[in-house]
Design a protein around this motif. Structure first.
Motif, PDB file in Angstrom:
ATOM      1  N   LEU A 127       0.829  -1.133  -0.009  1.00 33.81           N
ATOM      2  CA  LEU A 127      -0.026   0.147   0.161  1.00 33.81           C
ATOM      3  C   LEU A 127       0.848   1.135   0.053  1.00 33.81           C
TER       4      LEU A 127
ATOM      5  N   ASN B 253       2.518   1.869  -3.462  1.00 32.05           N
ATOM      6  CA  ASN B 253       1.400   2.258  -4.383  1.00 32.05           C
ATOM      7  C   ASN B 253       1.140   3.850  -4.072  1.00 32.05           C
ATOM      8  N   ILE B 254       1.083   4.126  -2.834  1.00 32.55           N
ATOM      9  CA  ILE B 254       0.809   5.687  -2.807  1.00 32.55           C
ATOM     10  C   ILE B 254       1.941   6.398  -3.243  1.00 32.55           C
TER      11      ILE B 254
ATOM     12  N   THR C  89      -3.774   0.564  -5.630  1.00 36.77           N
ATOM     13  CA  THR C  89      -3.785   0.991  -4.096  1.00 36.77           C
ATOM     14  C   THR C  89      -5.061   0.352  -3.382  1.00 36.77           C
TER      15      THR C  89
ATOM     16  N   SER D 136      -4.521  -3.279  -2.601  1.00 39.25           N
ATOM     17  CA  SER D 136      -3.569  -3.445  -1.479  1.00 39.25           C
ATOM     18  C   SER D 136      -4.287  -3.312  -0.168  1.00 39.25           C
TER      19      SER D 136
END
Length: 295
Positions: free
Chosen positions: A123, A126-127, A152, A155
């Motif tokens: 996560l 992805n952010i 995101t 996740s």
């Protein structure tokens, strides 16, 4: 313009590397913890890596000039790779769904804490990737950004499933979540395959109205008729048109003015490459092919 392209390339390169590292981490974490959801999310991230690579390739290809043996350059490579990737993703989703069905009938032990820890890393990554890609104007980069936003959410779902397993010990949520991720992969693969097949078969580009394009050309002063029109895409961002134009222009200067106006109007349809053959009278046999049948 060069600086803009260089910035997009650097952003996409960083996004590819970071996403690939996290994908491999999820594969390892899924294998060790026994979490099919993590492995499924890794498959989801694999799709994102492919999307990012395609976007990066498009940026690089756009900077390469054609050669004598490759007059269109390597633009079609993007389409071929996307088609193969679409097929692979369907196979991957099918394998995940099969394994999820097996685990629902015969549950396996899943390490919730490890699953959650890897999910948190995914996560965060992805952010970070989304922040790198956010706010850029290039269409390829914006498309890649949307892929990452979807991952995101995936996740985040893995983390929720890990918490559920850690708190309740109920592992059925793992194959259920992996099945849901597989459905998302299938849903995203279908439009990818449909678009690539349309490009390979030289269909009219999606989003373009054939009759509207022809009408725009025939609306130019001095144009009597347009026939033998072919409207197609070389790749995802290059549209091409070939057409015979019957004109009443009296000299070359008037014909050139008509040509400039036609090409100016074609820009509204994102057609930047066109071959226009001008005629005083329709060419022999044009009546047999100038009419387009309605699908």
């Amino acid at each position: 313009m060069a600086g803009h392209g260089t910035g997009d390339r650097a952003a996409l390169t960083a996004a590819v590397l970071l996403t690939a590292v996290v994908m491999l981490l999820e594969v390892a974490g899924g294998y060790v913890s026994g979490s099919l959801a993590l492995l499924s999310d890794a498959g989801h991230m694999f799709r994102d890596v492919l999307a990012l690579l395609l976007s990066l390739g498009a940026v690089i290809i756009a900077e390469r000039l054609p050669t004598k043996t490759r007059t269109f350059g390597y633009h079609r490579v993007e389409v071929l790779v996307a088609f193969v990737n679409g097929l692979l993703l369907i196979v991957l989703a099918g394998a995940i769904l099969y394994e999820a069905a097996q685990r629902l009938s015969a549950p396996v032990v899943v390490g919730g804490p490890l699953m959650g820890a890897v999910g948190v890393v995914g996560l965060a990554a992805n952010i970070a990737v989304a922040s790198i890609l956010h706010g850029r104007d290039d269409l390829n980069v914006r498309s890649a950004f949307l892929h990452v936003v979807g991952d995101t959410l995936s996740s985040a779902a893995v983390i929720v499933a890990a918490l559920w397993i850690a708190l309740t010990g109920q592992t059925f949520v793992d194959p259920l979540l992996s099945g849901a991720i597989a459905v998302v992969i299938l849903a995203s693969s279908y439009p990818l395959l449909r678009e690539t097949v349309s490009v390979l078969l030289q269909y009219t580009p999606s989003g373009l109205d054939f009759e509207e394009v022809v009408g725009a050309i025939e609306g130019v002063d001095g144009v009597k008729n347009v026939h033998n029109v072919h409207l197609w895409s070389l790749c995802s961002h290059i549209n091409i048109l070939d057409a015979h134009v019957v004109t009443c222009a009296s000299d070359c200067a008037a014909t050139e003015a008509i040509k400039r106006e036609i090409r100016r109007r074609l820009l509204a349809f994102d057609v930047r490459y066109s071959t226009l053959e001008f005629e005083a009278e329709p060419c022999p046999g044009c009546g047999e092919i100038c009419r387009i049948e309605v699908d």
